[in-house]
Design a protein around this motif. Structure first.
Motif, PDB file in Angstrom:
ATOM      1  N   GLY A 166       4.163  -4.516  -4.169  1.00 52.08           N
ATOM      2  CA  GLY A 166       4.508  -5.620  -5.079  1.00 52.08           C
ATOM      3  C   GLY A 166       3.444  -6.711  -5.062  1.00 52.08           C
ATOM      4  N   GLY A 167       3.524  -7.598  -6.037  1.00 54.35           N
ATOM      5  CA  GLY A 167       2.602  -8.728  -6.077  1.00 54.35           C
ATOM      6  C   GLY A 167       2.810  -9.624  -4.862  1.00 54.35           C
ATOM      7  N   GLN A 168       4.049  -9.637  -4.367  1.00 51.67           N
ATOM      8  CA  GLN A 168       4.382 -10.507  -3.251  1.00 51.67           C
ATOM      9  C   GLN A 168       3.513 -10.197  -2.030  1.00 51.67           C
ATOM     10  OE1 GLN A 168       6.336 -12.938  -3.605  1.00 51.67           O
ATOM     11  NE2 GLN A 168       7.002 -13.563  -1.577  1.00 51.67           N
ATOM     12  N   GLN A 169       3.280  -8.910  -1.777  1.00 47.80           N
ATOM     13  CA  GLN A 169       2.452  -8.574  -0.609  1.00 47.80           C
ATOM     14  C   GLN A 169       1.011  -9.025  -0.825  1.00 47.80           C
ATOM     15  OE1 GLN A 169       1.449  -4.480   0.511  1.00 47.80           O
ATOM     16  NE2 GLN A 169       2.074  -4.988   2.604  1.00 47.80           N
TER      17      GLN A 169
ATOM     18  N   SER B 263       6.557 -24.293  -9.254  1.00 41.07           N
ATOM     19  CA  SER B 263       5.876 -23.003  -9.095  1.00 41.07           C
ATOM     20  C   SER B 263       6.822 -21.905  -8.629  1.00 41.07           C
ATOM     21  CB  SER B 263       4.765 -23.191  -8.073  1.00 41.07           C
ATOM     22  OG  SER B 263       3.711 -22.339  -8.361  1.00 41.07           O
ATOM     23  N   TYR B 264       6.367 -20.671  -8.761  1.00 35.61           N
ATOM     24  CA  TYR B 264       7.145 -19.480  -8.396  1.00 35.61           C
ATOM     25  C   TYR B 264       7.758 -19.628  -6.998  1.00 35.61           C
ATOM     26  CZ  TYR B 264       7.548 -14.743  -6.446  1.00 35.61           C
ATOM     27  OH  TYR B 264       7.970 -13.636  -5.789  1.00 35.61           O
ATOM     28  N   SER B 265       9.068 -19.528  -6.931  1.00 35.58           N
ATOM     29  CA  SER B 265       9.780 -19.947  -5.729  1.00 35.58           C
ATOM     30  C   SER B 265       9.412 -19.184  -4.469  1.00 35.58           C
ATOM     31  CB  SER B 265      11.280 -19.822  -5.956  1.00 35.58           C
ATOM     32  OG  SER B 265      11.619 -18.518  -6.333  1.00 35.58           O
TER      33      SER B 265
ATOM     34  N   VAL C 236      -2.513 -19.862  -9.747  1.00 33.33           N
ATOM     35  CA  VAL C 236      -1.891 -20.126 -11.052  1.00 33.33           C
ATOM     36  C   VAL C 236      -1.144 -18.901 -11.565  1.00 33.33           C
ATOM     37  CG1 VAL C 236      -3.393 -21.981 -11.891  1.00 33.33           C
ATOM     38  CG2 VAL C 236      -4.093 -19.608 -12.234  1.00 33.33           C
ATOM     39  N   ASN C 237      -0.189 -19.186 -12.420  1.00 35.61           N
ATOM     40  CA  ASN C 237       0.623 -18.147 -13.054  1.00 35.61           C
ATOM     41  C   ASN C 237       0.532 -18.484 -14.550  1.00 35.61           C
ATOM     42  OD1 ASN C 237       4.253 -17.636 -13.040  1.00 35.61           O
ATOM     43  ND2 ASN C 237       2.623 -16.214 -13.557  1.00 35.61           N
ATOM     44  N   PRO C 238      -0.631 -18.171 -15.186  1.00 28.61           N
ATOM     45  CA  PRO C 238      -0.937 -18.782 -16.483  1.00 28.61           C
ATOM     46  C   PRO C 238      -0.177 -18.213 -17.678  1.00 28.61           C
ATOM     47  CG  PRO C 238      -2.767 -17.409 -15.737  1.00 28.61           C
ATOM     48  CD  PRO C 238      -1.737 -17.358 -14.662  1.00 28.61           C
TER      49      PRO C 238
ATOM     50  N   HIS D 155       4.579 -18.667 -17.372  1.00 28.77           N
ATOM     51  CA  HIS D 155       4.724 -19.226 -16.028  1.00 28.77           C
ATOM     52  C   HIS D 155       6.191 -19.224 -15.576  1.00 28.77           C
ATOM     53  CE1 HIS D 155       5.370 -22.854 -13.461  1.00 28.77           C
ATOM     54  NE2 HIS D 155       4.332 -22.345 -12.833  1.00 28.77           N
ATOM     55  N   ASN D 156       6.395 -18.815 -14.355  1.00 32.25           N
ATOM     56  CA  ASN D 156       7.724 -18.814 -13.763  1.00 32.25           C
ATOM     57  C   ASN D 156       7.858 -20.096 -12.926  1.00 32.25           C
ATOM     58  OD1 ASN D 156      10.149 -18.232 -12.564  1.00 32.25           O
ATOM     59  ND2 ASN D 156       9.404 -16.529 -11.334  1.00 32.25           N
ATOM     60  N   PRO D 157       8.731 -21.017 -13.265  1.00 35.69           N
ATOM     61  CA  PRO D 157       9.878 -20.919 -14.154  1.00 35.69           C
ATOM     62  C   PRO D 157       9.710 -21.547 -15.546  1.00 35.69           C
ATOM     63  CG  PRO D 157      10.140 -22.839 -12.771  1.00 35.69           C
ATOM     64  CD  PRO D 157       8.799 -22.229 -12.421  1.00 35.69           C
TER      65      PRO D 157
ATOM     66  N   GLU E 132      -4.885 -15.523  -9.727  1.00 32.88           N
ATOM     67  CA  GLU E 132      -4.147 -15.456 -10.986  1.00 32.88           C
ATOM     68  C   GLU E 132      -2.991 -14.470 -10.836  1.00 32.88           C
ATOM     69  OE1 GLU E 132      -6.378 -13.760 -14.269  1.00 32.88           O
ATOM     70  OE2 GLU E 132      -5.073 -14.769 -15.719  1.00 32.88           O
ATOM     71  N   ASP E 133      -1.787 -14.992 -10.863  1.00 27.54           N
ATOM     72  CA  ASP E 133      -0.591 -14.158 -10.743  1.00 27.54           C
ATOM     73  C   ASP E 133      -0.094 -13.882 -12.168  1.00 27.54           C
ATOM     74  OD1 ASP E 133       1.942 -13.174 -10.384  1.00 27.54           O
ATOM     75  OD2 ASP E 133       2.615 -14.728  -9.013  1.00 27.54           O
ATOM     76  N   ASP E 134      -0.095 -12.598 -12.538  1.00 27.64           N
ATOM     77  CA  ASP E 134       0.200 -12.248 -13.947  1.00 27.64           C
ATOM     78  C   ASP E 134       1.481 -11.423 -14.055  1.00 27.64           C
ATOM     79  OD1 ASP E 134      -0.384 -12.319 -16.637  1.00 27.64           O
ATOM     80  OD2 ASP E 134      -1.728 -10.590 -16.596  1.00 27.64           O
ATOM     81  N   ALA E 135       2.466 -11.742 -13.208  1.00 29.48           N
ATOM     82  CA  ALA E 135       3.666 -10.904 -13.102  1.00 29.48           C
ATOM     83  C   ALA E 135       4.372 -10.652 -14.439  1.00 29.48           C
ATOM     84  CB  ALA E 135       4.641 -11.552 -12.121  1.00 29.48           C
ATOM     85  N   TYR E 136       4.381 -11.655 -15.327  1.00 26.89           N
ATOM     86  CA  TYR E 136       5.128 -11.526 -16.578  1.00 26.89           C
ATOM     87  C   TYR E 136       4.225 -11.361 -17.802  1.00 26.89           C
ATOM     88  CZ  TYR E 136       9.288 -13.093 -14.069  1.00 26.89           C
ATOM     89  OH  TYR E 136      10.355 -13.187 -13.209  1.00 26.89           O
TER      90      TYR E 136
ATOM     91  N   ASN F 140      -0.912  -8.432 -10.003  1.00 25.27           N
ATOM     92  CA  ASN F 140       0.115  -8.004 -10.951  1.00 25.27           C
ATOM     93  C   ASN F 140       0.950  -6.905 -10.297  1.00 25.27           C
ATOM     94  OD1 ASN F 140       1.609  -7.718 -13.295  1.00 25.27           O
ATOM     95  ND2 ASN F 140      -0.166  -7.693 -14.647  1.00 25.27           N
ATOM     96  N   SER F 141       2.010  -6.480 -10.985  1.00 25.92           N
ATOM     97  CA  SER F 141       2.840  -5.422 -10.407  1.00 25.92           C
ATOM     98  C   SER F 141       3.658  -4.744 -11.500  1.00 25.92           C
ATOM     99  CB  SER F 141       3.793  -6.013  -9.361  1.00 25.92           C
ATOM    100  OG  SER F 141       4.925  -6.571  -9.963  1.00 25.92           O
ATOM    101  N   LEU F 142       4.377  -3.704 -11.104  1.00 23.74           N
ATOM    102  CA  LEU F 142       5.255  -3.011 -12.057  1.00 23.74           C
ATOM    103  C   LEU F 142       6.675  -3.572 -12.039  1.00 23.74           C
ATOM    104  CD1 LEU F 142       4.338   0.789 -11.681  1.00 23.74           C
ATOM    105  CD2 LEU F 142       3.552  -0.852 -13.387  1.00 23.74           C
ATOM    106  N   SER F 143       6.892  -4.629 -11.231  1.00 21.66           N
ATOM    107  CA  SER F 143       8.272  -5.077 -11.002  1.00 21.66           C
ATOM    108  C   SER F 143       8.977  -5.583 -12.248  1.00 21.66           C
ATOM    109  CB  SER F 143       8.301  -6.168  -9.936  1.00 21.66           C
ATOM    110  OG  SER F 143       7.881  -5.641  -8.723  1.00 21.66           O
ATOM    111  N   LYS F 144       8.272  -6.328 -13.092  1.00 25.97           N
ATOM    112  CA  LYS F 144       8.945  -6.944 -14.234  1.00 25.97           C
ATOM    113  C   LYS F 144       8.886  -6.052 -15.479  1.00 25.97           C
ATOM    114  CE  LYS F 144       9.503 -10.363 -11.501  1.00 25.97           C
ATOM    115  NZ  LYS F 144      10.776 -10.581 -10.842  1.00 25.97           N
ATOM    116  N   THR F 145       8.029  -5.052 -15.464  1.00 31.03           N
ATOM    117  CA  THR F 145       7.878  -4.204 -16.650  1.00 31.03           C
ATOM    118  C   THR F 145       8.518  -2.827 -16.470  1.00 31.03           C
ATOM    119  OG1 THR F 145       5.735  -3.627 -15.724  1.00 31.03           O
ATOM    120  CG2 THR F 145       5.736  -5.205 -17.547  1.00 31.03           C
TER     121      THR F 145
ATOM    122  N   LEU G 131      10.226   0.074  -7.084  1.00 24.71           N
ATOM    123  CA  LEU G 131       9.068   0.910  -6.746  1.00 24.71           C
ATOM    124  C   LEU G 131       8.175   0.204  -5.736  1.00 24.71           C
ATOM    125  CD1 LEU G 131       7.832   2.268 -10.190  1.00 24.71           C
ATOM    126  CD2 LEU G 131       8.752   3.612  -8.298  1.00 24.71           C
ATOM    127  N   ARG G 132       8.202  -1.130  -5.752  1.00 27.36           N
ATOM    128  CA  ARG G 132       7.342  -1.974  -4.923  1.00 27.36           C
ATOM    129  C   ARG G 132       5.867  -1.592  -5.100  1.00 27.36           C
ATOM    130  NH1 ARG G 132       8.755  -5.510  -5.491  1.00 27.36           N
ATOM    131  NH2 ARG G 132       7.864  -6.695  -3.784  1.00 27.36           N
ATOM    132  N   ILE G 133       5.452  -1.545  -6.350  1.00 27.14           N
ATOM    133  CA  ILE G 133       4.046  -1.269  -6.640  1.00 27.14           C
ATOM    134  C   ILE G 133       3.424  -2.497  -7.295  1.00 27.14           C
ATOM    135  CG2 ILE G 133       2.449   0.055  -8.107  1.00 27.14           C
ATOM    136  CD1 ILE G 133       3.322   1.707  -5.790  1.00 27.14           C
TER     137      ILE G 133
END
Ligand SMILES: Cc1ncc(COP(=O)(O)O)c(C=O)c1O
Length: 478
Positions: free
Chosen positions: A185-188, A210-212, A254-256, A259-261, A287-291, A319-324, A329-331
């Motif tokens: 995941g992006g978290q790791q 910012s992202y909690s 940044v989460n450009p 942005h969450n939230p 650059e965190d591009d989760a969404y 980035n990750s596959l979590s939101k899409t 999967l934690r990828i």
């Protein structure tokens, strides 16, 4: 949900209470010296007679676990360690480098375990939106000859090759497979960055709010967190230089995109300015591009990621596959200079021996262009419909209490109460009413903000959830 004895279970109620308290004492949840509620208070909480609690306390006193003194109440024995010969788990569990989650975040997590609750906090796709794993659909996978050995520290080479093409095709990011690290995941990726590239006491800057989950992670690494102000175009880049002059910031996060939230999309010009400032000051930019891929149907595409215009290797892209696709999967992946990828891969190897090889092989399947495009198309229509459902009910029910945004993508609406209400009180009241949301304080926002998530519940539940929230807003103290 709070524990209560089961009056229909075979075991007598006082014994159930005895056992429950014994477990809490042994686990350190009730440490030596902790005072217990008066009998009548606990009796009310558990819905039993006072005599039943009295019997349980008596039993625990006989076991040497509790002490009581007339007029001073009842507490966990202070000599317990000698009596039970066990480590002081309370002390241990309050030590260690990792800080516990924020109490409000914990309260939300607990509430989310209640399947009956209407969940406007859970940032996950509804299971019907997660691609199915039927053998038929995964025809390709049957021939994949699943490898179950340890994965390579940087990630499965075949997945990294797929990611090279995926990043170029969908994000305009040119990277070689040696510049990609597959993470859990992006978290790791954020964890590795905070542990391996920074030192305790380093100053970092990030959007406020910012992202909690990044906040406690960075605090646990001993970093000093500074907020950067944002307007509707993203962070104010002048603030980066000013802060750097004052604090010598070592990294900017940044989460450009969506942005969450807050849902803010940083404008193209602001992206270029931010990159230029960071390049000039030689500050790495994460650059965190989760969404980023989650544009709602009919909305304009956001600008390309900052990484796509980074010619000098300033940006670490996450980035990750979590939101899409699927969070389970934690990828995730990080894209950055080879030396950084190698350093982080070395730490990851020591930490977990690589991301699950099964998940990595599934990720390859989901990232095939046709599969990816089909999924995004489905999501853009779904999220639009979900957001509409939430907007409609907000408009009819909540207008007199709050105002909110209309982000062009992602899962969340960022909502501001006209008159702030104490957050814990509001959250507790909402949970009692059977709905959970995320108070803005979890993201470091000032009082009066709520994040309302529409990705998980169906339209009917969203409507009911907002009606329940209205009820709470009508009765809460300001
Ligand atoms: C902005 C942002 N970044 C990163 C993450 C990390 O998610 P994951 O580790 O599942 O990729 C999340 C999860 O909610 C998020 O909202």
């Amino acid at each position: 949900m709070e524990w209560k004895p089961d009056k229909h279970a075979g075991a007598p109620v006082y014994q159930q209470i005895t056992k429950r308290l014994e477990q809490q004492i042994v686990s350190g949840e009730l440490p030596p010296g902790a005072s217990l509620p008066p009998e009548r208070v606990l009796a009310r909480r558990y819905g039993v007679n006072r005599g039943t609690v009295s019997a349980a306390y008596e039993e625990l006193r006989a076991m040497g676990l509790l002490q009581s003194w007339q007029g001073s109440g009842t507490w966990v024995s202070r000599h317990l360690w000698g009596v039970r010969q066990m480590p002081n788990w309370y002390k241990y569990t309050n030590g260690g480098a990792f800080l516990p989650a924020y109490p409000l975040a914990k309260r939300i997590q607990e509430a989310c375990l209640d399947e009956g609750i209407i969940n406007l906090a859970k940032a996950e796709l509804h299971s019907s939106m997660i691609p199915s794993l039927s053998a038929e659909k995964l025809g390709g996978l049957q021939h994949m000859n699943l490898e179950l050995g340890y994965a390579q520290p940087k990630g499965d080479p075949a997945l990294r090759e797929v990611l090279v093409a995926h990043l170029a095709e969908n994000y305009g990011i040119e990277a070689s497979s040696e510049e990609i690290l597959v993470t859990s995941g992006g978290q790791q990726a954020l964890h590795l960055i905070s542990q391996c590239l920074l030192n305790p006491g380093d100053a970092i800057a990030m959007e406020g709010p910012s992202y909690s989950y990044s906040l406690p992670l960075f605090s646990s690494a001993g970093l000093r967190l500074y907020r950067l102000p944002q307007d509707e175009q993203g962070i104010i880049t002048e603030a980066v230089s000013a802060l750097h002059r004052e604090q010598r910031i070592r990294m900017v996060f940044v989460n450009p995109t969506y942005h969450n939230p807050t849902g803010i999309v940083m404008s193209e010009a602001r992206r270029a300015q931010l990159l230029a400032v960071c390049q000039e000051q030689r500050i790495p930019l994460v650059e965190d591009d989760a969404y980023g891929a989650l544009t709602l149907a009919g909305q304009p595409r956001p600008p390309k990621p900052i990484k796509a215009i980074d010619q000098s290797g300033n940006v670490l892209y996450v980035n990750s596959l979590s939101k899409t696709i699927a969070p389970g999967l934690r990828i995730g992946w990080l894209v950055g200079p080879r030396s950084v990828v190698e350093r982080l891969a070395d730490a990851k190897q020591q930490m977990d021996f690589g991301t699950s090889s099964i998940s990595q092989q599934l990720a390859r399947h989901f990232l095939q262009e046709a599969c990816w495009r089909g999924q995004l198309q489905k999501l853009s229509a779904y999220l639009l419909q979900q957001q509409k459902a939430m907007h409609t009910v907000l408009e009819t029910e909540i207008k007199q209490f709050a105002a909110w945004n209309r982000p062009g993508g992602s899962y969340h609406i960022w909502c501001r109460l006209h008159e702030p209400i104490e957050e814990k009180e509001l959250l507790d009241a909402a949970i009692r009413e059977g709905v959970v949301f995320t108070p803005g304080g979890v993201y470091g926002a000032e009082p009066g903000w709520l994040r309302l998530t529409y990705s998980w519940e169906d339209a009917e539940k969203i409507e009911e959830g907002i009606r329940r929230l209205k009820k709470v807003l009508q009765t809460s103290r300001r």
